[in-house]
Scaffold this active site. Structure first.
Site, short mmCIF file in Angstrom:
data_model
loop_
_atom_site.label_atom_id
_atom_site.label_comp_id
_atom_site.label_asym_id
_atom_site.label_seq_id
_atom_site.Cartn_x
_atom_site.Cartn_y
_atom_site.Cartn_z
N ASP A 100 57.05 40.08 46.81
CA ASP A 100 55.88 39.32 46.38
C ASP A 100 56.40 38.11 45.58
OD1 ASP A 100 53.29 38.67 45.54
OD2 ASP A 100 52.72 40.78 45.38
N ASP A 196 52.30 34.64 46.91
CA ASP A 196 51.15 34.87 46.04
C ASP A 196 50.36 33.57 45.82
OD1 ASP A 196 49.75 36.65 44.10
OD2 ASP A 196 50.52 35.23 42.61
N GLU A 242 48.94 34.75 50.65
CA GLU A 242 47.71 35.27 50.07
C GLU A 242 46.74 34.10 49.95
OE1 GLU A 242 45.67 37.10 46.09
OE2 GLU A 242 47.28 35.66 45.98
N HIS A 319 45.89 45.95 45.15
CA HIS A 319 46.00 46.00 43.68
C HIS A 319 45.02 45.03 43.01
CE1 HIS A 319 48.04 42.32 44.59
NE2 HIS A 319 48.14 42.03 43.30
N ASP A 320 44.32 44.23 43.81
CA ASP A 320 43.33 43.30 43.25
C ASP A 320 41.90 43.79 43.44
OD1 ASP A 320 45.04 41.37 42.20
OD2 ASP A 320 45.28 40.41 44.15
C1 GLC Z 1 47.30 37.02 43.03
C2 GLC Z 1 47.66 38.45 42.74
C3 GLC Z 1 46.90 38.91 41.54
C4 GLC Z 1 47.26 38.03 40.37
C5 GLC Z 1 47.08 36.57 40.70
C6 GLC Z 1 47.78 35.73 39.72
O1 GLC Z 1 45.97 36.87 43.36
O2 GLC Z 1 47.40 39.23 43.87
O3 GLC Z 1 47.15 40.24 41.23
O4 GLC Z 1 46.48 38.38 39.27
O5 GLC Z 1 47.63 36.23 41.95
O6 GLC Z 1 49.17 35.83 39.91
#
Ligand code: GLC
Length: 544
Positions: A100, A196, A242, A319-320
Protein backbone atom coordinates in the site's frame (compact mmCIF):
# COMPACT_ATOMS: atom_id res chain seq x y z
CA UNK A 1 -4.77 -8.32 -24.33
CA UNK A 2 -1.53 -7.95 -22.42
CA UNK A 3 -0.95 -11.36 -20.80
CA UNK A 4 0.36 -9.82 -17.65
CA UNK A 5 -2.78 -7.78 -17.03
CA UNK A 6 -4.89 -10.78 -17.83
CA UNK A 7 -3.06 -12.83 -15.23
CA UNK A 8 -3.53 -10.18 -12.55
CA UNK A 9 -7.18 -9.96 -13.47
CA UNK A 10 -7.63 -13.57 -12.44
CA UNK A 11 -6.44 -12.97 -8.92
CA UNK A 12 -8.36 -13.17 -5.71
CA UNK A 13 -6.83 -10.68 -3.31
CA UNK A 14 -6.94 -11.01 0.46
CA UNK A 15 -6.68 -7.76 2.40
CA UNK A 16 -4.84 -7.83 5.71
CA UNK A 17 -4.91 -5.12 8.33
CA UNK A 18 -1.58 -6.16 9.88
CA UNK A 19 -2.17 -4.90 13.39
CA UNK A 20 -5.15 -7.21 13.80
CA UNK A 21 -4.42 -10.37 11.87
CA UNK A 22 -2.15 -12.50 14.02
CA UNK A 23 0.05 -11.47 16.94
CA UNK A 24 3.05 -13.77 16.93
CA UNK A 25 5.07 -12.11 19.70
CA UNK A 26 2.05 -11.65 21.94
CA UNK A 27 2.40 -7.91 22.51
CA UNK A 28 -1.22 -7.13 21.68
CA UNK A 29 -0.45 -6.10 18.10
CA UNK A 30 -0.49 -8.25 14.99
CA UNK A 31 2.81 -8.56 13.14
CA UNK A 32 4.52 -9.87 10.02
CA UNK A 33 5.60 -13.11 11.68
CA UNK A 34 1.96 -13.64 12.54
CA UNK A 35 1.02 -13.27 8.89
CA UNK A 36 3.73 -15.75 7.87
CA UNK A 37 2.32 -18.25 10.34
CA UNK A 38 -1.04 -18.07 8.54
CA UNK A 39 0.18 -18.48 4.97
CA UNK A 40 -0.83 -22.13 4.83
CA UNK A 41 -4.34 -21.13 5.81
CA UNK A 42 -4.41 -18.51 3.06
CA UNK A 43 -3.09 -20.95 0.50
CA UNK A 44 -5.77 -23.40 1.46
CA UNK A 45 -8.40 -20.69 1.13
CA UNK A 46 -7.20 -20.31 -2.44
CA UNK A 47 -6.20 -16.64 -2.62
CA UNK A 48 -3.52 -15.39 -5.03
CA UNK A 49 -2.33 -12.16 -3.46
CA UNK A 50 -2.18 -10.36 -0.13
CA UNK A 51 -2.82 -6.65 0.03
CA UNK A 52 -0.98 -5.48 3.10
CA UNK A 53 -2.29 -2.28 4.61
CA UNK A 54 0.70 -0.05 5.50
CA UNK A 55 3.49 -1.72 7.48
CA UNK A 56 5.90 1.22 7.38
CA UNK A 57 7.34 3.09 10.33
CA UNK A 58 4.48 5.21 11.60
CA UNK A 59 2.90 6.95 14.56
CA UNK A 60 -0.35 5.19 13.64
CA UNK A 61 -2.26 8.48 13.73
CA UNK A 62 -4.31 7.18 10.79
CA UNK A 63 -3.70 3.45 11.03
CA UNK A 64 -0.32 3.56 9.34
CA UNK A 65 -1.40 5.91 6.54
CA UNK A 66 0.86 8.46 8.22
CA UNK A 67 4.27 7.25 7.13
CA UNK A 68 7.48 8.20 8.89
CA UNK A 69 9.81 6.21 6.66
CA UNK A 70 8.72 4.48 3.45
CA UNK A 71 11.63 2.05 3.53
CA UNK A 72 11.39 0.80 7.06
CA UNK A 73 9.00 -1.58 8.78
CA UNK A 74 7.27 -0.33 11.91
CA UNK A 75 8.98 -2.03 14.86
CA UNK A 76 5.64 -3.18 16.23
CA UNK A 77 5.21 -5.23 13.05
CA UNK A 78 8.77 -6.61 12.88
CA UNK A 79 11.79 -6.06 10.68
CA UNK A 80 12.73 -5.85 7.04
CA UNK A 81 14.05 -9.38 7.35
CA UNK A 82 10.62 -10.55 8.49
CA UNK A 83 9.20 -8.84 5.45
CA UNK A 84 11.68 -10.55 3.12
CA UNK A 85 10.71 -13.86 4.63
CA UNK A 86 7.05 -13.05 4.09
CA UNK A 87 7.68 -12.41 0.39
CA UNK A 88 9.74 -15.57 0.07
CA UNK A 89 7.24 -17.78 1.86
CA UNK A 90 4.34 -16.25 -0.04
CA UNK A 91 6.00 -16.90 -3.40
CA UNK A 92 6.43 -20.54 -2.45
CA UNK A 93 2.67 -20.67 -2.18
CA UNK A 94 2.05 -18.67 -5.37
CA UNK A 95 0.89 -15.68 -3.41
CA UNK A 96 1.93 -12.16 -4.47
CA UNK A 97 2.32 -9.29 -2.03
CA UNK A 98 0.63 -5.97 -2.77
CA UNK A 99 2.12 -2.97 -0.94
CA UNK A 100 0.00 0.00 0.00
CA UNK A 101 1.85 3.11 -1.21
CA UNK A 102 0.76 6.23 0.65
CA UNK A 103 1.75 8.76 -1.93
CA UNK A 104 -0.50 11.73 -1.28
CA UNK A 105 0.95 12.68 2.11
CA UNK A 106 3.61 11.93 4.71
CA UNK A 107 3.47 11.98 8.48
CA UNK A 108 4.08 15.37 10.06
CA UNK A 109 6.99 13.69 11.84
CA UNK A 110 8.60 12.51 8.61
CA UNK A 111 12.19 13.76 8.20
CA UNK A 112 11.21 15.77 5.14
CA UNK A 113 8.55 17.65 7.02
CA UNK A 114 10.79 18.26 10.01
CA UNK A 115 13.34 19.74 7.61
CA UNK A 116 10.64 21.74 5.84
CA UNK A 117 9.49 23.49 9.00
CA UNK A 118 13.05 24.40 9.97
CA UNK A 119 13.34 26.90 7.17
CA UNK A 120 11.79 27.93 3.87
CA UNK A 121 15.26 27.74 2.44
CA UNK A 122 15.49 24.02 2.93
CA UNK A 123 14.63 22.15 -0.25
CA UNK A 124 12.14 20.02 1.68
CA UNK A 125 9.95 23.10 2.15
CA UNK A 126 8.90 22.68 -1.48
CA UNK A 127 7.81 19.10 -0.98
CA UNK A 128 4.66 20.36 0.74
CA UNK A 129 1.83 22.83 0.11
CA UNK A 130 1.82 26.17 1.97
CA UNK A 131 -0.17 29.36 2.38
CA UNK A 132 -0.05 32.58 4.38
CA UNK A 133 -3.79 33.02 4.31
CA UNK A 134 -5.82 29.87 4.75
CA UNK A 135 -9.16 29.73 2.99
CA UNK A 136 -12.17 27.76 4.03
CA UNK A 137 -10.93 24.43 2.65
CA UNK A 138 -12.08 21.51 4.75
CA UNK A 139 -10.26 18.29 5.50
CA UNK A 140 -12.00 14.99 4.63
CA UNK A 141 -11.61 14.05 8.28
CA UNK A 142 -13.30 17.27 9.40
CA UNK A 143 -12.16 20.77 10.29
CA UNK A 144 -9.87 23.13 8.39
CA UNK A 145 -7.44 21.60 5.90
CA UNK A 146 -4.82 24.16 6.95
CA UNK A 147 -2.61 23.89 10.00
CA UNK A 148 -0.42 26.64 11.38
CA UNK A 149 3.35 26.21 11.79
CA UNK A 150 4.65 28.87 14.21
CA UNK A 151 8.30 28.51 13.13
CA UNK A 152 7.40 29.56 9.57
CA UNK A 153 4.31 31.63 10.28
CA UNK A 154 2.63 29.66 7.53
CA UNK A 155 -0.03 27.03 7.16
CA UNK A 156 0.44 23.61 5.58
CA UNK A 157 -2.26 21.73 3.73
CA UNK A 158 -3.66 18.38 4.90
CA UNK A 159 -6.59 16.70 3.20
CA UNK A 160 -6.87 14.05 5.89
CA UNK A 161 -5.71 14.25 9.54
CA UNK A 162 -3.41 17.09 10.54
CA UNK A 163 -0.73 14.45 11.12
CA UNK A 164 -0.87 13.68 7.37
CA UNK A 165 0.76 16.48 5.41
CA UNK A 166 -0.08 16.62 1.70
CA UNK A 167 2.84 16.36 -0.66
CA UNK A 168 3.24 18.81 -3.49
CA UNK A 169 2.96 16.63 -6.58
CA UNK A 170 3.79 19.63 -8.74
CA UNK A 171 7.37 18.98 -7.71
CA UNK A 172 9.48 16.42 -9.56
CA UNK A 173 11.04 15.63 -6.26
CA UNK A 174 7.82 14.06 -4.98
CA UNK A 175 7.34 12.08 -8.13
CA UNK A 176 10.89 10.75 -8.08
CA UNK A 177 10.80 10.02 -4.37
CA UNK A 178 7.63 7.96 -4.72
CA UNK A 179 8.97 6.14 -7.77
CA UNK A 180 12.00 5.34 -5.65
CA UNK A 181 9.76 3.89 -2.93
CA UNK A 182 8.20 1.57 -5.50
CA UNK A 183 11.69 0.62 -6.66
CA UNK A 184 12.71 -0.30 -3.13
CA UNK A 185 9.86 -2.76 -2.60
CA UNK A 186 10.03 -4.04 -6.16
CA UNK A 187 13.62 -5.07 -5.54
CA UNK A 188 12.41 -7.07 -2.55
CA UNK A 189 10.07 -9.02 -4.81
CA UNK A 190 6.87 -7.00 -4.64
CA UNK A 191 4.95 -6.79 -7.93
CA UNK A 192 1.60 -5.39 -6.88
CA UNK A 193 1.06 -1.87 -5.59
CA UNK A 194 -2.05 -0.21 -4.24
CA UNK A 195 -1.69 3.51 -4.79
CA UNK A 196 -3.48 5.15 -1.91
CA UNK A 197 -5.73 8.13 -2.60
CA UNK A 198 -4.41 8.82 -6.11
CA UNK A 199 -7.39 10.94 -7.06
CA UNK A 200 -6.20 13.57 -4.61
CA UNK A 201 -2.68 14.27 -5.85
CA UNK A 202 -3.74 17.54 -7.44
CA UNK A 203 -5.60 20.01 -5.28
CA UNK A 204 -6.99 23.07 -6.99
CA UNK A 205 -8.28 26.28 -5.57
CA UNK A 206 -9.51 28.55 -8.34
CA UNK A 207 -9.96 32.34 -8.35
CA UNK A 208 -13.48 32.08 -7.01
CA UNK A 209 -12.10 30.19 -4.06
CA UNK A 210 -13.59 26.94 -5.31
CA UNK A 211 -11.79 23.94 -3.96
CA UNK A 212 -11.38 20.66 -5.86
CA UNK A 213 -9.49 17.86 -4.21
CA UNK A 214 -10.44 14.95 -6.45
CA UNK A 215 -9.47 14.26 -10.06
CA UNK A 216 -7.88 17.71 -10.37
CA UNK A 217 -6.84 18.99 -13.80
CA UNK A 218 -3.17 18.05 -13.31
CA UNK A 219 -3.81 14.64 -11.79
CA UNK A 220 -3.19 12.72 -15.01
CA UNK A 221 -0.12 14.75 -15.81
CA UNK A 222 1.44 14.17 -12.38
CA UNK A 223 0.63 10.49 -12.25
CA UNK A 224 1.81 9.83 -15.78
CA UNK A 225 5.18 11.35 -14.97
CA UNK A 226 5.26 8.98 -12.04
CA UNK A 227 4.26 5.99 -14.16
CA UNK A 228 6.81 6.77 -16.84
CA UNK A 229 9.49 6.83 -14.22
CA UNK A 230 8.40 3.46 -12.86
CA UNK A 231 8.01 1.85 -16.26
CA UNK A 232 11.56 2.83 -17.24
CA UNK A 233 12.80 -0.41 -15.75
CA UNK A 234 9.72 -2.25 -14.48
CA UNK A 235 7.21 -3.70 -16.88
CA UNK A 236 5.90 -6.50 -14.73
CA UNK A 237 4.10 -4.58 -12.02
CA UNK A 238 0.43 -4.15 -11.38
CA UNK A 239 -0.97 -0.85 -10.12
CA UNK A 240 -4.27 -0.60 -8.29
CA UNK A 241 -5.39 2.98 -7.85
CA UNK A 242 -7.62 3.79 -4.93
CA UNK A 243 -10.10 6.17 -6.54
CA UNK A 244 -13.31 6.30 -4.63
CA UNK A 245 -16.23 7.56 -6.65
CA UNK A 246 -14.51 7.01 -10.00
CA UNK A 247 -17.18 6.81 -12.70
CA UNK A 248 -17.48 4.03 -15.29
CA UNK A 249 -16.40 6.28 -18.14
CA UNK A 250 -13.41 7.50 -16.14
CA UNK A 251 -12.39 3.95 -15.32
CA UNK A 252 -12.06 3.53 -19.07
CA UNK A 253 -10.40 6.90 -19.56
CA UNK A 254 -7.80 6.40 -16.83
CA UNK A 255 -7.47 2.63 -17.04
CA UNK A 256 -6.23 2.33 -20.59
CA UNK A 257 -5.10 4.42 -23.51
CA UNK A 258 -3.54 7.84 -23.55
CA UNK A 259 -4.59 8.99 -20.11
CA UNK A 260 -3.83 5.80 -18.27
CA UNK A 261 -2.82 6.27 -14.64
CA UNK A 262 -3.32 2.76 -13.18
CA UNK A 263 -4.21 -0.78 -14.26
CA UNK A 264 -7.10 -1.21 -11.91
CA UNK A 265 -9.36 0.98 -9.78
CA UNK A 266 -10.65 0.43 -6.33
CA UNK A 267 -13.86 2.36 -5.94
CA UNK A 268 -16.13 2.34 -2.95
CA UNK A 269 -18.99 4.54 -3.96
CA UNK A 270 -21.17 1.61 -2.88
CA UNK A 271 -20.40 2.61 0.66
CA UNK A 272 -21.71 6.16 0.19
CA UNK A 273 -25.21 4.71 0.37
CA UNK A 274 -26.97 5.74 3.53
CA UNK A 275 -24.59 8.55 4.43
CA UNK A 276 -26.15 11.23 6.59
CA UNK A 277 -27.79 14.05 4.64
CA UNK A 278 -26.19 16.70 6.74
CA UNK A 279 -22.90 15.17 7.75
CA UNK A 280 -22.00 12.75 4.95
CA UNK A 281 -19.74 9.89 5.96
CA UNK A 282 -20.23 10.56 9.64
CA UNK A 283 -23.96 10.13 9.70
CA UNK A 284 -26.50 7.53 8.71
CA UNK A 285 -29.72 7.49 6.80
CA UNK A 286 -31.50 4.15 7.03
CA UNK A 287 -33.56 4.67 3.90
CA UNK A 288 -31.46 2.77 1.44
CA UNK A 289 -32.55 -0.04 -0.84
CA UNK A 290 -31.15 -3.08 -2.61
CA UNK A 291 -31.70 -1.23 -5.86
CA UNK A 292 -29.34 1.48 -4.76
CA UNK A 293 -26.90 -1.14 -3.58
CA UNK A 294 -26.56 -2.69 -7.01
CA UNK A 295 -26.99 0.54 -8.94
CA UNK A 296 -24.43 2.61 -7.20
CA UNK A 297 -21.78 0.00 -6.78
CA UNK A 298 -21.97 -2.14 -9.83
CA UNK A 299 -24.49 -1.89 -12.59
CA UNK A 300 -22.88 0.64 -14.91
CA UNK A 301 -19.43 -0.79 -14.36
CA UNK A 302 -20.57 -4.33 -15.10
CA UNK A 303 -22.58 -3.44 -18.16
CA UNK A 304 -19.88 -1.26 -19.70
CA UNK A 305 -18.08 -3.51 -22.16
CA UNK A 306 -15.07 -1.25 -22.33
CA UNK A 307 -14.27 -2.02 -18.72
CA UNK A 308 -12.18 -5.16 -18.82
CA UNK A 309 -12.02 -7.67 -16.02
CA UNK A 310 -8.59 -6.60 -14.73
CA UNK A 311 -9.63 -2.93 -14.53
CA UNK A 312 -11.85 -2.96 -11.44
CA UNK A 313 -11.64 -4.39 -7.94
CA UNK A 314 -14.76 -5.70 -6.25
CA UNK A 315 -15.06 -6.05 -2.53
CA UNK A 316 -17.67 -6.11 0.20
CA UNK A 317 -15.74 -4.56 3.09
CA UNK A 318 -12.38 -2.87 3.51
CA UNK A 319 -10.41 -1.20 6.29
CA UNK A 320 -12.29 1.99 5.32
CA UNK A 321 -15.77 0.58 5.89
CA UNK A 322 -17.56 -1.42 8.51
CA UNK A 323 -18.34 -5.12 7.98
CA UNK A 324 -20.58 -5.89 5.00
CA UNK A 325 -22.71 -8.46 6.78
CA UNK A 326 -23.73 -6.01 9.45
CA UNK A 327 -24.37 -3.33 6.87
CA UNK A 328 -26.07 -5.18 4.01
CA UNK A 329 -26.83 -8.64 5.37
CA UNK A 330 -28.42 -10.19 8.44
CA UNK A 331 -26.46 -10.58 11.64
CA UNK A 332 -28.75 -13.09 13.29
CA UNK A 333 -31.04 -15.75 11.90
CA UNK A 334 -29.72 -15.56 8.34
CA UNK A 335 -26.14 -14.75 9.22
CA UNK A 336 -24.76 -17.75 7.33
CA UNK A 337 -26.99 -17.40 4.25
CA UNK A 338 -26.67 -13.63 3.99
CA UNK A 339 -22.87 -13.80 4.20
CA UNK A 340 -22.93 -16.39 1.45
CA UNK A 341 -25.35 -14.38 -0.69
CA UNK A 342 -23.12 -11.33 -0.45
CA UNK A 343 -20.12 -13.43 -1.41
CA UNK A 344 -21.98 -15.00 -4.32
CA UNK A 345 -22.98 -11.54 -5.48
CA UNK A 346 -19.39 -10.32 -5.37
CA UNK A 347 -17.92 -13.35 -7.10
CA UNK A 348 -20.50 -13.19 -9.87
CA UNK A 349 -19.26 -9.75 -10.85
CA UNK A 350 -16.63 -8.96 -13.44
CA UNK A 351 -13.40 -7.77 -11.84
CA UNK A 352 -10.66 -8.71 -9.41
CA UNK A 353 -12.13 -10.02 -6.15
CA UNK A 354 -10.83 -8.67 -2.85
CA UNK A 355 -11.71 -10.25 0.47
CA UNK A 356 -11.13 -8.38 3.72
CA UNK A 357 -9.63 -10.67 6.39
CA UNK A 358 -12.45 -12.20 8.40
CA UNK A 359 -15.04 -11.80 5.67
CA UNK A 360 -14.53 -15.45 4.79
CA UNK A 361 -15.80 -16.44 8.23
CA UNK A 362 -18.61 -13.91 8.31
CA UNK A 363 -17.18 -11.45 10.83
CA UNK A 364 -19.74 -8.89 11.94
CA UNK A 365 -19.37 -5.48 13.51
CA UNK A 366 -18.58 -5.67 17.21
CA UNK A 367 -20.47 -3.19 19.36
CA UNK A 368 -18.41 -0.23 20.49
CA UNK A 369 -19.98 1.02 23.68
CA UNK A 370 -18.73 4.59 23.71
CA UNK A 371 -16.36 7.10 22.20
CA UNK A 372 -13.46 5.86 24.31
CA UNK A 373 -13.57 2.46 22.62
CA UNK A 374 -12.99 3.84 19.13
CA UNK A 375 -9.46 4.20 17.78
CA UNK A 376 -10.04 5.66 14.34
CA UNK A 377 -8.96 9.29 14.01
CA UNK A 378 -11.87 9.93 11.65
CA UNK A 379 -14.42 8.70 14.20
CA UNK A 380 -12.84 10.62 17.05
CA UNK A 381 -12.74 13.82 15.01
CA UNK A 382 -16.39 13.45 14.16
CA UNK A 383 -17.37 13.28 17.85
CA UNK A 384 -15.40 16.42 18.45
CA UNK A 385 -16.93 18.28 15.53
CA UNK A 386 -20.52 17.02 15.30
CA UNK A 387 -21.17 16.31 18.97
CA UNK A 388 -18.98 18.68 20.98
CA UNK A 389 -18.68 21.68 18.69
CA UNK A 390 -21.60 21.82 16.28
CA UNK A 391 -23.98 19.82 18.45
CA UNK A 392 -25.69 18.25 15.43
CA UNK A 393 -25.80 14.79 17.03
CA UNK A 394 -25.97 13.60 20.59
CA UNK A 395 -23.19 11.40 21.93
CA UNK A 396 -25.52 8.40 21.68
CA UNK A 397 -26.44 9.09 18.08
CA UNK A 398 -22.83 9.40 17.03
CA UNK A 399 -21.95 6.15 18.79
CA UNK A 400 -24.83 4.46 17.01
CA UNK A 401 -23.74 5.78 13.59
CA UNK A 402 -20.20 4.60 14.11
CA UNK A 403 -21.52 1.23 15.11
CA UNK A 404 -23.10 1.07 11.67
CA UNK A 405 -20.50 2.68 9.46
CA UNK A 406 -17.31 3.16 11.49
CA UNK A 407 -13.97 1.92 10.16
CA UNK A 408 -12.84 0.31 13.41
CA UNK A 409 -15.14 -2.67 12.79
CA UNK A 410 -12.93 -3.77 9.96
CA UNK A 411 -9.81 -3.43 12.10
CA UNK A 412 -10.48 -5.71 15.07
CA UNK A 413 -8.57 -8.96 15.74
CA UNK A 414 -9.18 -11.96 13.52
CA UNK A 415 -11.03 -14.88 15.09
CA UNK A 416 -8.89 -18.02 14.73
CA UNK A 417 -10.12 -20.44 17.37
CA UNK A 418 -11.85 -20.77 20.72
CA UNK A 419 -8.81 -20.15 22.92
CA UNK A 420 -7.89 -16.93 24.66
CA UNK A 421 -8.33 -13.81 22.50
CA UNK A 422 -9.71 -16.15 19.83
CA UNK A 423 -6.20 -17.30 19.02
CA UNK A 424 -5.11 -13.83 17.91
CA UNK A 425 -2.30 -14.13 20.46
CA UNK A 426 -1.44 -15.84 23.73
CA UNK A 427 -3.41 -13.57 25.99
CA UNK A 428 -2.04 -10.03 26.00
CA UNK A 429 -4.81 -7.46 25.76
CA UNK A 430 -5.14 -6.54 22.06
CA UNK A 431 -4.66 -2.91 21.00
CA UNK A 432 -8.33 -2.63 20.04
CA UNK A 433 -11.56 -4.20 21.14
CA UNK A 434 -12.12 -7.86 20.22
CA UNK A 435 -14.85 -9.13 17.93
CA UNK A 436 -18.17 -10.05 19.48
CA UNK A 437 -19.82 -13.43 19.90
CA UNK A 438 -17.61 -15.77 17.97
CA UNK A 439 -17.20 -18.80 20.12
CA UNK A 440 -18.64 -21.16 17.58
CA UNK A 441 -17.66 -19.52 14.36
CA UNK A 442 -13.91 -19.17 14.37
CA UNK A 443 -11.71 -20.35 11.52
CA UNK A 444 -11.12 -23.58 13.38
CA UNK A 445 -14.82 -24.34 13.84
CA UNK A 446 -15.63 -23.42 10.28
CA UNK A 447 -12.85 -25.55 8.87
CA UNK A 448 -14.61 -28.55 10.36
CA UNK A 449 -18.04 -27.61 9.13
CA UNK A 450 -18.95 -28.23 5.51
CA UNK A 451 -21.87 -25.81 5.73
CA UNK A 452 -19.73 -22.95 6.93
CA UNK A 453 -19.15 -19.61 5.28
CA UNK A 454 -15.46 -20.50 5.06
CA UNK A 455 -16.22 -23.61 3.01
CA UNK A 456 -18.47 -21.59 0.79
CA UNK A 457 -15.65 -19.13 0.07
CA UNK A 458 -13.27 -21.94 -0.77
CA UNK A 459 -15.79 -23.38 -3.17
CA UNK A 460 -16.47 -19.97 -4.71
CA UNK A 461 -12.79 -19.40 -5.38
CA UNK A 462 -12.50 -22.84 -6.97
CA UNK A 463 -15.62 -22.23 -9.04
CA UNK A 464 -14.19 -18.93 -10.27
CA UNK A 465 -11.13 -20.78 -11.49
CA UNK A 466 -13.05 -23.70 -12.94
CA UNK A 467 -15.38 -21.49 -14.99
CA UNK A 468 -12.68 -18.96 -15.74
CA UNK A 469 -13.88 -18.39 -19.30
CA UNK A 470 -17.17 -17.09 -17.88
CA UNK A 471 -16.59 -15.84 -14.35
CA UNK A 472 -13.32 -14.07 -15.19
CA UNK A 473 -13.20 -13.55 -18.91
CA UNK A 474 -16.89 -13.56 -19.70
CA UNK A 475 -19.00 -10.53 -20.43
CA UNK A 476 -21.19 -9.31 -17.63
CA UNK A 477 -24.74 -8.08 -17.43
CA UNK A 478 -26.32 -6.98 -14.19
CA UNK A 479 -30.05 -6.41 -13.80
CA UNK A 480 -32.25 -5.68 -10.85
CA UNK A 481 -35.48 -7.60 -11.23
CA UNK A 482 -38.73 -6.04 -10.13
CA UNK A 483 -38.78 -7.84 -6.82
CA UNK A 484 -35.31 -6.64 -5.78
CA UNK A 485 -33.57 -9.78 -6.94
CA UNK A 486 -30.19 -9.12 -8.49
CA UNK A 487 -29.55 -11.11 -11.64
CA UNK A 488 -26.02 -11.33 -12.98
CA UNK A 489 -25.33 -13.02 -16.28
CA UNK A 490 -21.79 -13.93 -17.31
CA UNK A 491 -21.40 -15.22 -20.83
CA UNK A 492 -19.20 -15.84 -23.82
CA UNK A 493 -20.12 -17.04 -27.29
CA UNK A 494 -20.97 -20.52 -26.12
CA UNK A 495 -21.88 -20.62 -22.46
CA UNK A 496 -23.66 -18.71 -19.76
CA UNK A 497 -23.69 -18.55 -15.99
CA UNK A 498 -26.59 -16.83 -14.26
CA UNK A 499 -26.66 -15.82 -10.61
CA UNK A 500 -29.90 -14.93 -8.87
CA UNK A 501 -29.20 -13.13 -5.62
CA UNK A 502 -31.70 -12.56 -2.87
CA UNK A 503 -30.27 -10.03 -0.43
CA UNK A 504 -33.56 -9.63 1.42
CA UNK A 505 -35.13 -11.46 4.33
CA UNK A 506 -38.24 -12.15 2.26
CA UNK A 507 -39.26 -14.99 0.06
CA UNK A 508 -39.20 -13.93 -3.57
CA UNK A 509 -40.89 -15.35 -6.59
CA UNK A 510 -38.92 -15.46 -9.80
CA UNK A 511 -41.09 -15.25 -12.89
CA UNK A 512 -40.19 -16.63 -16.28
CA UNK A 513 -37.01 -18.33 -15.26
CA UNK A 514 -36.42 -21.88 -16.32
CA UNK A 515 -34.35 -24.26 -14.31
CA UNK A 516 -30.65 -24.80 -14.98
CA UNK A 517 -27.89 -26.78 -13.35
CA UNK A 518 -27.04 -25.34 -9.92
CA UNK A 519 -23.33 -24.83 -9.32
CA UNK A 520 -23.49 -22.78 -6.13
CA UNK A 521 -26.22 -22.29 -3.60
CA UNK A 522 -26.35 -20.46 -0.29
CA UNK A 523 -28.64 -22.96 1.48
CA UNK A 524 -27.22 -26.36 2.24
CA UNK A 525 -30.35 -28.48 2.44
CA UNK A 526 -30.09 -29.39 -1.21
CA UNK A 527 -33.64 -28.34 -2.13
CA UNK A 528 -34.10 -27.73 -5.81
CA UNK A 529 -35.03 -24.33 -7.17
CA UNK A 530 -38.73 -24.25 -7.99
CA UNK A 531 -39.32 -20.63 -8.84
CA UNK A 532 -38.97 -19.02 -5.42
CA UNK A 533 -35.98 -17.90 -3.45
CA UNK A 534 -36.13 -18.20 0.31
CA UNK A 535 -34.72 -15.35 2.48
CA UNK A 536 -31.11 -14.77 1.43
CA UNK A 537 -31.28 -17.75 -0.87
CA UNK A 538 -29.12 -17.27 -3.93
CA UNK A 539 -28.00 -19.54 -6.74
CA UNK A 540 -25.40 -19.67 -9.42
CA UNK A 541 -26.65 -21.66 -12.42
CA UNK A 542 -24.79 -23.06 -15.37
CA UNK A 543 -26.95 -22.65 -18.45
CA UNK A 544 -26.47 -25.51 -20.87
C1 GLC B 1 -7.05 6.05 1.95
C2 GLC B 1 -6.98 4.94 2.94
C3 GLC B 1 -7.57 5.39 4.24
C4 GLC B 1 -6.81 6.58 4.73
C5 GLC B 1 -6.72 7.66 3.67
C6 GLC B 1 -5.68 8.63 4.01
O1 GLC B 1 -8.36 6.39 1.65
O2 GLC B 1 -7.61 3.81 2.43
O3 GLC B 1 -7.57 4.39 5.20
O4 GLC B 1 -7.42 7.09 5.88
O5 GLC B 1 -6.36 7.14 2.41
O6 GLC B 1 -4.41 8.05 3.84
Amino acid sequence: MNKYLKKWGEKVVYQIFPRSFSDFDNDGNGDIKGIISKLDYLQDLGIDAIWLCPVYKTEFADAGYDVLDYKEIWKTFGTLDDFKLLVQESKKRNIEIIMDIVLNHTSNKHQWFLKAIESEKNKEYNYYIWTDKPGNEQSIFGGSAWEYVPSLKKYYFHLFAKEQVDLNWGSDFTINAMADVIDFWYKLGVKGFRLDAIQHVHKEINENGQFTHSFGSQMVNYLQKFLNKIYEDKQDIFLIGEASGIQPNTVVQYGKGEQKIADNFYNFSLWYIGWGRETGRNGYDANWSIKQFANQGAIEYQNNEEIENHMISNFLSSHDTSRAISRWGDEKLYWNESAKSLALYQFSLKGIQTILYGEEIGLKNPIFLNREEFKDVDALNSYRIFVDEKKIYSEQEMTRFHNINGRDHARVPMVWNKTINYGFNKGTQPWIKMSGDYLNSSVQEQENDKESILHFYKKLIKTRKKYKNLLIEGKSKLEILENEIIKITRYDDQNTIISLINLTKHEKEILNFSYHKIIMSTYTDGKEFKGTLRPYESFMFLVK
